[in-house]
Design a protein around this motif. Structure first.
Motif, short mmCIF file in Angstrom:
data_model
loop_
_atom_site.label_atom_id
_atom_site.label_comp_id
_atom_site.label_asym_id
_atom_site.label_seq_id
_atom_site.Cartn_x
_atom_site.Cartn_y
_atom_site.Cartn_z
N HIS A 111 0.82 -1.22 0.00
CA HIS A 111 0.00 0.00 0.00
C HIS A 111 0.86 1.28 0.00
O HIS A 111 0.59 2.23 -0.73
CB HIS A 111 -0.90 -0.04 1.24
N HIS A 115 1.17 4.48 -2.59
CA HIS A 115 1.05 5.92 -2.31
C HIS A 115 2.24 6.68 -2.89
O HIS A 115 2.09 7.79 -3.42
CB HIS A 115 1.00 6.16 -0.79
N SER A 137 -0.66 9.64 5.81
CA SER A 137 -2.05 9.20 5.64
C SER A 137 -2.68 8.97 7.01
O SER A 137 -2.11 9.35 8.04
CB SER A 137 -2.08 7.93 4.80
N ASP A 345 -6.88 6.80 -0.47
CA ASP A 345 -6.75 5.45 -1.00
C ASP A 345 -7.52 5.24 -2.30
O ASP A 345 -8.67 5.67 -2.43
CB ASP A 345 -7.22 4.44 0.06
#
Ligand code: KG4
Ligand code: ZN
Length: 372
Positions: A111, A115, A137, A345
């Motif tokens: 993940h 980003h 985040s 996201d």
């Protein structure tokens, strides 16, 4: 090369179709924010159930908006780490099933790497490597040294709360709603960033780690007063009866002049008027931005980076964008923010898996979902 990618690590059910790891053909995000708002944060069990309900429709929509079908897809990428385990499992299970049913190769995505990659998409100029990446985040706040598209090393991280988490918690303290980041961002424009002198936590001079819990507590104490500083007086007792409403007493039934142990007030709590909320939002945001900018510039000095990449939900913050733009002015450093639609996201960011595809680094159908 067309890739279908799936992301479900937290509370967004997302699917995208991208070409050659750069061009976003479709980017469908079904946000669950409205469902979690009443709880003031993401409820993991609710999130996974909603992912199950939505994933098929979101994938179908991503294919259709990209004007393609399963036959046009060359590979399927899925974010399998880190995140909420129940949420991750839904995306991973969907991706594996489609890869098996359609006979396509499967690719796994971190993940955070997604980003970082989103900062290279839709940019006016290509990224000059090496770069320092700041990922900010709701679940992560960290600095990375990136030597190219695929190689990165963590060089600093938060020791407690993530920056987005601090935004969400402060928004809850100010009774603004959820998710808090965009609400504070908007409100901060109306406030004075110097109204409150909130702490900047820079633990050690040469440190690249972050800490936001002290700042969050400072906001809490500003709003509710210092614990242990109490006042018992008629004016505040009356206010408590009105606000509390459920004390079991009829409002006005007690004599206001009568001191009593039932009501306890923190003497230095502020009254949360709209103007006070705006000043607290602006001062809090200024403190977060100050620390993020200083540490990022310190990381650049230490690594000799040529560019700065900023991704994750908080990268959408206008104060952060302005603060970093000011810091790099005249330095020759490249500054690349994820496009606003790709800060929070989404699945398009998972097209970083293209680099694995060209290297033949495929995942097995036994690919696990990993929370950490
Ligand atoms: O990247 P993301 O969608 O989820 C995680 O991977 O955690 O980030 C969501 C976070 C939330 O905490 C939200 O409040 C914050 O990003 N956020 C913002 C802004 N937009 C979203 N924080 C500050 N300013 C914003 N404009
Ligand atoms: Zn994220």
């Amino acid at each position: 090369m067309l890739m279908l990618s799936i992301e479900s690590s937290c509370d967004e059910t997302a699917a995208a179709v991208t070409r050659d790891g750069r061009e976003v053909l479709s980017n469908v995000v079904a946000s669950q924010a409205g469902f979690h708002a009443r709880y003031g944060g993401v409820v993991p069990e609710l999130a996974s159930r909603l992912h199950i309900e939505r994933i098929n429709q979101v994938v179908r929509e991503a294919l259709s908006r990209a004007g393609t079908t399963s036959a046009g897809i060359d590979a399927i990428a899925v974010v399998n780490r880190p995140g909420l385990i129940g949420s991750l499992l839904v995306g991973v299970c969907a991706a594996k099933t489609l890869a098996w049913a359609w006979g396509k190769p499967l690719l796994d995505v971190d993940h955070i790497h997604g980003h970082i990659h989103s900062c290279t998409l839709e940019q006016p100029a290509p990224v000059q490597w090496p770069a320092v990446a700041l990922v900010v985040s709701g679940g992560h706040t960290a600095l990375y040294e990136c030597t190219d598209e695929v190689t990165r090393r963590v060089i600093g991280r938060t020791r407690d709360d993530a920056a987005g988490e601090a935004f969400d918690k402060v928004a809850a303290i100010l009774k603004l709603g959820y998710p808090g980041g965009p609400l504070i961002d908007r409100l901060a424009r109306q406030g004075n960033p110097r109204a409150y002198d909130f702490p900047r936590s820079l633990p050690r001079r040469d440190d690249l780690d972050f800490s936001f819990s002290g700042l969050k507590t400072a906001v809490l104490y500003t709003v509710r007063g210092q614990p242990g500083v109490h006042r018992h007086d008629a004016k505040h007792r009356a206010a408590d009866e009105v606000v509390g409403g459920g004390s079991g007493r009829e409002s006005g039934s007690a004599s206001l002049s009568e001191p009593g142990p039932t009501f306890v007030f923190n003497a230095d709590a502020v009254e949360l008027t709209d103007a006070v909320k705006a000043d607290i939002a602006a001062s809090f945001q200024a403190a977060v931005v100050d620390v993020l900018v200083r540490k990022t510039m310190r990381a650049v000095g230490r690594t000799g980076a040529r560019s700065i990449l900023v991704g994750g939900g908080v990268a959408a913050n206008r104060g952060l964008r302005a603060g970093l733009a000011e810091a790099v002015a005249g330095t020759g450093l490249g500054l690349h923010f994820a496009p606003p639609s790709l800060c929070t996201d989404n699945a398009a960011m998972a097209c970083v898996a293209y680099h694995k595809f060209v290297r033949g680094q495929f995942a097995e159908l036994s690919l696990p979902a990993l929370a950490g």
